[in-house]
Design a protein around this motif. Structure first.
Motif, PDB file in Angstrom:
ATOM      1  N   ILE A   1       2.019   4.874   0.841  1.00 52.96           N
ATOM      2  CA  ILE A   1       1.750   5.680   2.024  1.00 52.96           C
ATOM      3  C   ILE A   1       2.192   7.123   1.778  1.00 52.96           C
ATOM      4  O   ILE A   1       3.306   7.372   1.328  1.00 52.96           O
ATOM      5  CB  ILE A   1       2.490   5.133   3.259  1.00 52.96           C
TER       6      ILE A   1
ATOM      7  N   GLU B   1      -4.323  -5.954  10.232  1.00 51.99           N
ATOM      8  CA  GLU B   1      -4.043  -4.991   9.157  1.00 51.99           C
ATOM      9  C   GLU B   1      -3.380  -5.733   8.004  1.00 51.99           C
ATOM     10  O   GLU B   1      -2.396  -6.444   8.197  1.00 51.99           O
ATOM     11  CB  GLU B   1      -3.138  -3.865   9.672  1.00 51.99           C
TER      12      GLU B   1
ATOM     13  N   PHE C   1      -3.413   6.825   1.369  1.00 62.71           N
ATOM     14  CA  PHE C   1      -2.925   5.648   0.658  1.00 62.71           C
ATOM     15  C   PHE C   1      -2.723   6.005  -0.808  1.00 62.71           C
ATOM     16  O   PHE C   1      -3.422   5.523  -1.700  1.00 62.71           O
ATOM     17  CB  PHE C   1      -3.910   4.482   0.777  1.00 62.71           C
TER      18      PHE C   1
ATOM     19  N   THR D   1       0.837  -1.192   0.000  1.00 64.64           N
ATOM     20  CA  THR D   1       0.000   0.000   0.000  1.00 64.64           C
ATOM     21  C   THR D   1       0.873   1.244   0.000  1.00 64.64           C
ATOM     22  O   THR D   1       1.708   1.418   0.892  1.00 64.64           O
ATOM     23  CB  THR D   1      -0.915   0.010   1.240  1.00 64.64           C
TER      24      THR D   1
ATOM     25  N   VAL E   1       1.346   0.003   6.316  1.00 65.52           N
ATOM     26  CA  VAL E   1       0.468   0.788   7.194  1.00 65.52           C
ATOM     27  C   VAL E   1       0.912   0.638   8.648  1.00 65.52           C
ATOM     28  O   VAL E   1       0.944   1.612   9.406  1.00 65.52           O
ATOM     29  CB  VAL E   1      -1.000   0.358   7.016  1.00 65.52           C
TER      30      VAL E   1
END
Length: 256
Positions: A5, A91, A18, A3, A96
């Protein structure tokens, strides 16, 4: 899951993104344990619905499952203000978790706080464990919830709730509105669902219950909200006012 960031700051608030403009979490730098975003505050309204405010050994919740870490707002609030609770965060994206540690003061793992990196839906479907409070706030960079907004997932969540169990779910950004999501919840929980009126950000928080029935008159909700604000700083008074004004509490009592 990789993801992207991004971190931004404005007026003393740090935001998590994101790889897009969508705000995925926020922290007021001078108050890192406070719930900055309105929908995160409303996701803690379960403390008004179950008997979680009394300072005794029976305090609720004892076990909390949080699906979707984001900026760790919910995890930090529960960790600080529900000292009786064991907390598990699931998660899907390691990036993250790393960002929450670096930028959002994620607590270190210890005897009562742990993090599992993996799919939240798969975790609930496969782990035979019960929870008092399940908080679901998981989205991708396009604000899609994927498997976390399906009937099998909601049915699995219900099967994992204790006799005092509650689920809170953030329905923001799901499938051109939230009504289809609410319909799935209603089917999974045999109509024991309350969707709070949309807050300013467009988020809709829904609660679903299993086990012991809930009935809280508005006057009692206001008293409990005052106590919660006194003990934690969390102000749910505006939420109760919106519930009343929207007609979400027919007969003057919230029933779930």
């Amino acid at each position: 899951m990789n993801t992207p960031i991004d971190i931004s700051e404005e007026a003393g608030v740090r935001y998590l993104h994101f790889g897009s403009d969508w705000v995925q979490g926020a922290m007021r730098i001078r108050k890192p344990d406070a719930l900055e975003l309105a929908y995160t505050r409303e996701m803690m309204a379960g403390l008004l619905l179950r008997d979680g405010l009394a300072e005794d050994t029976g305090r609720w919740p004892k076990k909390v499952l949080i699906i979707g870490l984001g900026a760790a707002s919910l995890a930090k609030f529960v960790y600080r203000h529900c000292p009786q609770a064991r907390i598990r965060v699931v998660e899907i994206a390691p990036t993250v978790v790393a960002a929450a540690r670096q930028f959002f003061k994620l607590p270190a793992e210890d005897a009562r706080f742990s993090i599992h990196v993996g799919c939240g839906a798969q975790y609930v479907l496969e782990k035979d464990e019960t929870w008092d409070y399940i908080l679901v706030d998981g989205f991708d960079r396009n604000a899609r919830a994927g498997a976390l907004d399906t009937l099998p997932f909601y049915q699995a969540v219900r099967s994992r709730l204790s006799g005092q169990g509650l689920m809170a779910v953030n329905l923001f950004g799901r499938s051109r509105g939230y009504k289809a999501s609410v319909e799935r919840l209603l089917k999974a929980f045999d109509d024991r669902v309350v969707a709070f009126p949309s807050c300013d950000s467009g988020n809709v928080v829904a609660f679903a219950a299993d086990g012991e029935a809930i009935e809280r008159p508005l006057a009692e909700l206001r008293e409990r909200a005052h106590l919660l604000k006194t003990t934690t700083g969390l102000d749910l008074g505006p939420t109760i006012t919106r519930l009343e004004q929207s007609g979400s509490v027919p007969g003057g009592s919230l029933r779930l």
